[in-house]
Design an enzyme around this catalytic site. Structure first.
Site, PDB file in Angstrom:
ATOM      1  N   PRO B 173       0.821  -1.232   0.000  1.00  0.00           N
ATOM      2  CA  PRO B 173       0.000   0.000   0.000  1.00  0.00           C
ATOM      3  C   PRO B 173       0.846   1.269   0.000  1.00  0.00           C
ATOM      4  CG  PRO B 173      -0.921  -1.611   1.517  1.00  0.00           C
ATOM      5  CD  PRO B 173       0.429  -2.152   1.090  1.00  0.00           C
ATOM      6  N   ASP B 174       2.015   1.227   0.638  1.00  0.00           N
ATOM      7  CA  ASP B 174       2.892   2.408   0.702  1.00  0.00           C
ATOM      8  C   ASP B 174       3.432   2.830  -0.659  1.00  0.00           C
ATOM      9  OD1 ASP B 174       2.791   2.641   3.407  1.00  0.00           O
ATOM     10  OD2 ASP B 174       4.868   2.062   3.788  1.00  0.00           O
ATOM     11  N   HIS B 175       3.533   1.885  -1.574  1.00  0.00           N
ATOM     12  CA  HIS B 175       4.277   2.174  -2.802  1.00  0.00           C
ATOM     13  C   HIS B 175       3.434   2.352  -4.042  1.00  0.00           C
ATOM     14  CE1 HIS B 175       7.284   0.558  -0.045  1.00  0.00           C
ATOM     15  NE2 HIS B 175       8.046   1.460  -0.625  1.00  0.00           N
TER      16      HIS B 175
END
Lengths: 406, 406
Positions: B173-175
């Site tokens: 999700p962060d990337h």
């Protein structure tokens, strides 16, 4: 309230690689017209389908999920008349999104150059597996093989098994969301300068953005990152089985703060064998990586996990500020107290009747709210309406219908 | 080539760690002046996360940090002092966008909550990317990229049936979902501001964009009541669809057959005509899917003697989607990515010539190649104080000594 993208018209000629991109535009207020071939856009044929409607082009849940708030025009772009309609549509548009093999559109006079000749400010965003030119450009690919070429496949999976795909066609998802960013950048520029351009998005390259530290680990340390699933890297973190599934704990490797919180919580639970988890050794990363530490931790924490379900463990751990969360299924996600409290899911009509809960706003803009404006369209539902808006007469539309161009 | 699309836009960026910083780097890479506000008293945790240049730890040596912070300037401000908060308010007046990914309430304590920023600069776009969003009963619950994957269903779905869930092996999700959704929302808000002069507040929970990308699985539950179980590398209705072993240590090929013609070509390339491939049950997609377990074994036995890259090339040339499961070293050397100049080596004052991801799209009329590496901690403090706060050298030095600019 006006919408953020009000007044922007998007022609969405995309397949699975780009349907979500068009949806992002539609739900911030752009007028998005899904231009489909006579047999329907590819996702209409993809599972899962609504039960009892398998194969129905109006009932693919994958299609419905990514095409809400759009209108549909069915066009045969193999015919000159269909190509002409597309040129007319593009003349009145700000953005066109397409996912055909490189050169396919140009050969029909509807590539960037052909369309921009009639509309200088037009942005055309092309999403393809490997880009518009270069090695393998135009060669076949699929979500799975783009994950493979992009490197994400090699990072997922069990250390003792094959690499494992990220669920939910994430290569195409990545392409869609990065294409949306790229398109928006080009649109901002076109609105300021009056000059559009061609945006070339590579699915493979979008996947590479998700490799976390793998690229830098190789460049900086000469280390090739591999998949490590199924292995507990250190005591105090990882996946633990509980009464009704699994929880994910991250209480070690992030400084002492969370470890201290974890011990406080476990003390409060009256966990058995707590003395085994105390002492200076537990602040040493090297100790946490030993089998002894992992076994000692599992003996204590595993017993607590067996007392509760994942939702209860989540609530109890978070009360003590311990980073633990449930490994949720889609059903758990739908019934999440947090998401329900935020009214994230919205009840929305389905094209074949009835309604369903669907994921709602992925972001909340205070002045220009996200809005799902209409159900995913039936194939060609708006063909007549859109052509009339372009100034086509009823007679001309009937003629095009008879030719099978629309 | 046209100037960068975000030239002239200034962002006061309080984001740290993963998703937030990856979002603002997308904006910085396209010409925005992103001022990363940091403090040496509590450094961005990814500055102290591996990989490090030459394996040597240091605040200016992490590749985890650099790839999330290209093209930005770093300003150190110790937000704990009243004087600092005064300086921050002055900077807010001169910025177009203010970003953060703290837990709700942190920015308010700095005097930089949305209402406070709005009062200082009504045209400011303000994006808050907390983990759970700014509302809901669990808004203060904590987590990280990995636990977010578990919370939203991605971890559960990314697994082999019957084994514990493993996820993508990255903070997915962060990337991808979070930075791209956030950047899109900010750019849409910027478009609205250009038309109306109006700023606004954007609340983006770091859970909801990933759920939006898993919408088909959500709908399978809300429409059909089917709470999906993981399917490993399979794809419903299609076979062979999987990852198969190749010659050498831990080498694999991804294969995604869709049509009967592709299966026929696969049989020929793998030399399966006479053997099991002649089984008539496998001539149709239905037959192959029904017999997929046996089929997977036959395909795996046939691929095992082949070199993954050579076999992929042969299959692709015959129209079959296939790809080697590339590890990071192979991704860096990939000819398709090289053709697109995806990886760039930028000179960093402490790390030397090091690798960066370029944004994953190309514009026909705008060059988005990177020109500036990630900043050293506080590298641009004096420059920004002179330029935007009208300070002279002595004033800067005094504030550094007083711990305000630290």
């Amino acid at each position: 309230m006006t919408a953020a993208l009000a007044g922007i018209r998007v022609i969405d000629r995309s397949g699975p690689e780009g349907n979500y991109c068009g949806k992002l535009f539609a739900e911030l207020g752009a007028d998005v017209i899904l231009v489909e071939p006579p047999g329907g856009t590819a996702l209409r044929g993809e599972p899962p389908f609504a039960a009892g409607r398998e194969g129905d082009p109006e009932a693919s849940l994958r299609f419905l999920a990514y095409n809400t708030s759009k209108r549909s025009v069915a066009l045969d772009l193999g015919q000159a008349a269909g190509q002409e309609i597309l040129r007319d549509l593009a003349s009145a548009a700000d953005l066109l999104i397409e996912t055909d093999p490189p050169g396919w559109a140009a050969a029909r006079g509807i590539g960037y150059t052909g369309l921009a000749g009639h509309n200088q400010r037009l942005v055309v965003t092309s999403i393809t597996p490997f880009g518009q030119d270069g090695p393998y450009s135009g060669y076949p690919a699929d979500d799975l093989t783009c994950l493979a070429f992009g490197g994400l496949l090699s990072l997922g999976g069990y250390a003792d098994g094959p690499p494992l795909q990220a669920a939910g066609q994430q290569a195409y998802a990545a392409a869609s969301v990065f294409a949306a960013v790229a398109s928006m950048l080009a649109l901002l520029q076109a609105q300021a300068s009056g000059q559009g351009q061609h945006v070339d998005v590579s699915v493979q390259e979008c996947v590479v953005m998700g490799l976390e530290t793998a690229i830098q680990a190789y460049d900086l340390e000469g280390r090739v990152r591999k998949r490590t699933g199924g292995i507990t890297r250190r005591a105090g973190s990882g996946i633990f089985r509980c009464r009704d599934g699994y929880v994910f704990l991250m209480a070690s490797g992030l400084g002492e703060r969370f470890w201290v919180s974890l011990l406080d919580w476990l003390d409060d639970e009256g966990a058995v064998g707590m003395e085994a988890l105390r002492g200076d050794a537990w602040t040493q990363p090297s100790y946490l990586e030993t089998d002894e530490a992992k076994d000692s931790f599992l003996a204590v924490f595993g017993a607590i996990c067996q007392q509760y379900g994942k939702a209860e463990l989540y609530r109890r751990a978070q009360k003590w500020r311990v980073p633990l969360c449930p490994v949720n299924t889609p059903g758990d996600v739908v019934s999440s107290a947090q998401l329900t409290g935020r009214q994230f899911f919205v009840e929305h009509p389905l094209p074949y009747g009835g309604t369903a809960l669907m994921p709602g706003a992925p972001y909340r803009l205070s002045q220009t709210p996200w809005q799902m404006t209409r159900p995913a369209p039936r194939l060609g539902e708006h063909t007549g309406e859109v052509l009339r808006e372009l100034g086509y007469s009823g007679e001309r539309i009937d003629g095009l219908r008879r030719m099978g161009a629309i | 080539m046209a100037s960068q699309p975000l030239a002239g836009i200034r962002i006061l960026d309080f984001c740290w760690v993963g998703a937030g910083s990856y979002m603002t780097r997308l904006l910085a890479d396209h010409g925005a002046d992103v001022i990363k506000v940091e403090t040496s008293t509590n450094v961005d945790p990814v500055r102290m996360s591996p990989p490090y240049a030459d394996g040597v730890a240091g605040v200016n040596r992490s590749g985890y940090f650099t790839d999330r912070n290209s093209s930005k300037r770093s300003l150190t401000l110790n937000m704990k002092t009243a004087r600092t908060r005064e300086l921050a308010r002055e900077l807010v007046r001169q910025c177009d966008i203010v970003s953060n990914n703290f837990t709700p309430g942190v920015m308010d304590r700095f005097g930089l909550g949305y209402d406070q920023v709005h009062a200082l600069n009504p045209a400011a776009i303000y994006i808050a990317m907390s983990m759970q969003g700014d509302s809901g009963p669990e808004r203060d619950y904590l987590g990280f990229g990995l636990t977010i994957s578990a919370l939203v269903g991605l971890h559960h779905l990314t697994a082999l049936p019957g084994r514990e869930p493993v996820g993508t092996g990255t903070n997915y999700p962060d990337h991808v979902p979070n930075p791209a959704h956030a950047a899109f929302a900010v750019l849409a808000a910027l478009r609205h501001r250009r038309r109306t002069g109006q700023g606004q507040y954007i609340d983006m929970a770091q859970t909801e964009p990933t759920i939006a990308l898993l919408a088909p699985a959500i709908l399978d539950y809300t429409v059909n009541g089917n709470d999906q179980s993981p399917v490993g590398n399979q794809s419903p209705g299609r076979a062979p669809h999987g990852v198969y072993p190749c010659r050498g240590d831990d080498q694999w090929i991804a294969l995604a057959v869709r049509t009967d013609g592709q299966w026929q070509a696969t049989r020929e390339v793998l030399g399966l005509q006479a053997a099991a491939g002649a089984d008539p049950d496998w001539s149709t997609a239905e037959g192959r899917y029904a017999g997929r377990d046996a089929l997977d074994q036959v395909v795996a036995a046939a691929t095992a003697g082949h070199d993954a890259e050579t076999l992929a090339r042969q299959l692709i040339a015959r129209g079959v989607p296939a790809g080697p499961a590339a590890t990071a070293d192979r991704v860096i050397a990939d000819p398709r990515l090289a053709h697109r100049e995806h990886f760039q080596f930028l000179h960093h004052p402490e790390m030397g010539e090091r690798i960066y991801n370029r944004p994953p799209f190309r514009f026909s009329a705008t060059d988005n190649s990177l020109t500036r590496p990630a900043p050293l901690l506080g590298q641009h403090t004096a420059e920004i104080c002179r330029e935007l706060l009208g300070m002279n050298e002595t004033q800067v030095d005094d504030l550094v000594r007083d711990g305000v600019l630290s």
